[in-house]
Design an enzyme around this catalytic site. Structure first.
Site, mmCIF file in Angstrom:
data_model
loop_
_atom_site.group_PDB
_atom_site.id
_atom_site.type_symbol
_atom_site.label_atom_id
_atom_site.label_comp_id
_atom_site.label_asym_id
_atom_site.label_seq_id
_atom_site.Cartn_x
_atom_site.Cartn_y
_atom_site.Cartn_z
ATOM 1 N N CYS A 74 0.139 -5.595 -17.704
ATOM 2 C CA CYS A 74 0.570 -6.620 -16.306
ATOM 3 C C CYS A 74 1.726 -5.811 -16.002
ATOM 4 C CB CYS A 74 0.778 -7.986 -16.716
ATOM 5 S SG CYS A 74 1.630 -8.998 -15.630
ATOM 6 N N CYS A 82 -1.347 -9.051 -8.220
ATOM 7 C CA CYS A 82 -1.969 -7.977 -8.116
ATOM 8 C C CYS A 82 -3.334 -7.992 -8.615
ATOM 9 C CB CYS A 82 -1.280 -7.061 -9.089
ATOM 10 S SG CYS A 82 -1.318 -7.073 -10.938
ATOM 11 N N CYS A 134 -4.974 -8.665 -14.236
ATOM 12 C CA CYS A 134 -5.400 -9.490 -15.315
ATOM 13 C C CYS A 134 -6.849 -9.671 -15.464
ATOM 14 C CB CYS A 134 -4.453 -10.497 -15.489
ATOM 15 S SG CYS A 134 -4.477 -11.697 -14.100
ATOM 16 N N SER A 136 0.854 -1.111 -0.088
ATOM 17 C CA SER A 136 0.155 0.160 0.207
ATOM 18 C C SER A 136 1.012 1.187 -0.189
ATOM 19 C CB SER A 136 -0.720 -0.021 1.236
ATOM 20 O OG SER A 136 -1.651 0.965 1.241
ATOM 21 N N THR A 152 -7.167 1.565 5.018
ATOM 22 C CA THR A 152 -6.991 0.607 6.210
ATOM 23 C C THR A 152 -7.942 0.817 7.285
ATOM 24 O OG1 THR A 152 -4.662 0.439 5.065
ATOM 25 C CG2 THR A 152 -4.941 0.094 7.538
ATOM 26 N N CYS A 183 4.268 -13.826 -11.318
ATOM 27 C CA CYS A 183 3.135 -13.186 -10.957
ATOM 28 C C CYS A 183 3.129 -12.595 -9.392
ATOM 29 C CB CYS A 183 1.931 -14.010 -10.826
ATOM 30 S SG CYS A 183 0.341 -13.244 -10.204
ATOM 31 N N ARG A 219 -0.335 -3.391 -6.999
ATOM 32 C CA ARG A 219 -1.617 -4.311 -6.436
ATOM 33 C C ARG A 219 -2.588 -3.496 -6.801
ATOM 34 N NH1 ARG A 219 -5.329 -7.103 -5.441
ATOM 35 N NH2 ARG A 219 -5.599 -8.212 -3.429
#
Length: 633
Positions: free
Chosen positions: A567, A605, A608, A90, A374, A602, A338
């Site tokens: 990506c 995140c 895709c 984050s 959060t 990968c 992310r």
């Protein structure tokens, strides 16, 4: 209690992969049959899928209630990352409101990671060569907040949870929901198999998945989690709600030259490198210990398939502001990406289902105006914990293990909490950018609403079209290719150099967890059940060369191979395919191209699954422990 069970798997579970402790007799590369497997089963009171801030806050609150009321509860947290916090990324500037409620004495903990308060805030509009200050919404005032590594905060919360007696199992990925016999309730979670090869055959190290049978199952997987998607679709939790919308956050952490470091300084940016049609913005957070967090968030409703979020961020660092900040003795030490929720209150689904609930970003509580989620995620976990504790303490909960626990009071509790107030005030800001007002109109409306109206309006902007982020993508023929400048190491680098900083690793000889899959139902993988269905149905889908060929035909032919640019870990490549379908009927390619999925890259995140125009990529959990190893993000 640990026991063995042999249960027929539904087709929804057949499509999943699992993780286990129990070992069966070794077999030599036999094809795995999920309908004929003996599984270990463990019974718990509450099973939480995901060891992030929401899941850990729920676990801690449950154990606090255990102490307050004298009723023992067994709480298990399943975390797919190899360690607590290793899959957490984050910005982050966090508002400590929920933390103050959960742990009033947190500041007295000698190891707490909230060591850098936010001291000053600025917002600037960037052009290609210049920047100038602009007013920031009052919601962006960071007085009383802290600049942190959320990965470190999560690891710290995990240590507190374990001290209270919470059982945390890193490396255990929740891969399937365990349903009641009538399929109308959730009775727990199944972890994924370990030791399958790429073809789904059992290696010598094979271990079948394990069932955690729980009175309450809390899904805390983060944005667009695989089990959360399944629950939303199966129980029609998004009926009457807007589709969830997302952004992709690309982040780096640098140790800057001491002369450039301003501890506690927070900067948000608008404008360049993004064009006026694309929603997004950047950030620069001066952390403790000479570190600076910086990044770029781009709304995944962007239209141009030629856009590369990664290249946009690297280009942003070529701006004179960043060239100066990263000059001298500066070193990049971390990278990651992310997806995050942007839909706001209108996109929050029904939160409870028979036997469980959605908490944190599995539901989507990000306050886009504050660029924070959060505090709301943690509070949602605390409210769900209180509802769960009351529910399992009642006599009704123990009468029949096949009777799913009623968690409906959690929805009411959240609606009456400050989380709802926090989101209601800003409910129209992000959606205003998808109205006929356009980007500039959205900026003007957001300024008016945040500064003057403060959400006190009789209207609420809704996504009446029901369009997902993927549906906003235009065909390549309607868009102009984007020319990005060359990389300038170490200021900007190629993608694989950045991915190396994530510590990402997956065992290569395992089933590919990124499935090219076509669902045979009104629901699609990415829509999260926004379409209406008449009843609870099992999910049916097809995979194979025909599906992959159609994927290539549409995504290369119409969208210029979007995933190859979108990506942020170079997982997807559309490479030359020498064999044609006429020459080789088994070919998975089309038009001289075929899809290669580098699943070992990968970083989880979920872009895709969200953005692919054909909505035929389904992200499933890999073997537990695989993925990034974030420590400072």
């Amino acid at each position: 209690m640990l026991r063995l069970s042999k249960r027929p798997a539904t087709s929804a579970l057949v499509a999943s992969s699992y993780r286990a402790l129990h070992a069966t007799a070794r077999r030599k590369r036999e094809l795995f049959d999920p309908n004929n497997v003996e599984r270990a089963t463990d019974e718990v009171d509450v099973c939480i899928v995901g060891g992030g801030p929401a899941g850990l806050s729920a676990a801690i609150r449950l154990k606090q209630l255990e102490q307050e009321r004298g009723r023992e509860v067994r709480v298990v947290v399943l975390e797919k990352g190899g360690e607590a916090g290793s899959h957490i990324l984050s910005g982050a500037v966090i508002e400590p409101r929920a933390l103050n409620e959960l742990l009033p004495d947190w500041a007295s903990h000698p190891s707490h990671p909230l060591t850098q308060p936010a001291l000053s805030t600025s917002m600037r509009f960037f052009t290609q060569k210049y920047s100038f200050p602009i007013p920031h919404p009052p919601q962006m005032s960071h007085k009383g907040n802290y600049i942190v590594s959320l990965s470190r905060v999560t690891a710290w919360l995990a240590s507190i949870a374990e001290e209270l007696g919470v059982e945390i199992y890193p490396g255990f990925a929740g891969a399937g929901l365990v349903y009641s016999h009538d399929g109308k309730g959730v009775l727990g979670v199944r972890t994924n198999e370990v030791g399958l090869d790429r073809e789904g055959r059992m290696k010598d190290t094979f271990e079948p998945g394990m069932e955690f049978r729980a009175k309450v199952t809390l899904l805390a997987e983060g944005a667009h989690g695989s089990l959360s998607k399944e629950a939303i679709r199966r129980f029609k939790l998004r009926e009457g709600r807007d589709p969830q919308t997302y952004g992709i956050g690309i982040k780096e952490v640098w140790r800057v030259d001491p002369s450039k470091h301003q501890p506690g300084f927070v900067l948000h940016t608008m404008g360049w490198p993004l064009d006026w049609k694309t929603y997004g913005g950047g950030w620069v957070y001066h952390m403790d210990e000479g570190l600076v967090s910086m990044g770029l968030v781009i709304g995944l409703d962007y239209a141009n398939p030629y856009m590369s979020p990664y290249r946009e961020f690297q280009r942003m660092k070529h701006h004179p502001y960043f060239r100066d900040l990263l000059s001298g003795n500066a070193t990049r030490i971390a990278y990651g990406a992310r997806s995050l929720n942007e839909g706001g209150l209108q996109s929050v689904p029904k939160l409870n289902f028979p036997g469980g609930a959605l908490i944190g970003c599995s539901a989507g509580f990000v306050n886009v105006a504050k660029i924070k989620g959060t505090h709301n995620a943690m509070k949602s976990g605390m409210l769900a914990a209180e509802t769960a504790f009351d529910a399992i303490s009642s006599s009704d909960a123990s009468e029949n293990e096949e009777n799913p626990t009623d968690m409906s009071k959690y929805d009411d509790a959240l609606r009456n909490s400050w989380v709802h107030e926090d989101l209601y005030e800003v409910r129209n800001l992000r959606p205003s950018f998808n109205t006929p007002l356009g980007i500039w109109g959205g900026i003007a409306y957001s300024g008016l609403d945040s500064l003057i109206l403060k959400g006190r309006t009789p209207w609420t902007f809704r996504n009446t079209s029901g369009k997902s982020d993927a549906a906003h993508t235009k065909p390549a023929r309607e868009c102009k290719p984007i020319e990005y400048p060359p990389y300038e190491p170490p200021l900007s680098t190629d993608l694989l150099t950045s991915v190396a900083l994530t510590g990402t690793n997956h065992a290569e000889d395992q089933p590919v967890h990124l499935r090219v899959r076509k669902y045979i139902s009104p629901n699609s993988a990415g829509a999260e059940g926004s379409q209406r269905t008449d009843a609870v149905t099992e999910e049916k889908f097809i995979e194979g060369k025909e599906v992959r060929r159609e994927h290539v035909k549409v995504n290369v032919g119409e969208y210029a191979g979007l995933l190859g640019r979108a990506c942020p870990a170079q997982v997807y490549e559309y490479v030359e395919d020498e064999a044609s379908v006429e020459e080789n009927p088994d070919s998975e390619g089309w038009g001289g191209k075929k899809l290669v999925i580098n699943s070992q890259n990968c970083i989880h995140c979920k872009l895709c699954d969200i953005k692919v125009p054909t909505q035929d990529i389904t992200w499933t959990v890999p073997e537990g422990g695989g993925g990034p190893k974030y420590t400072i993000t």
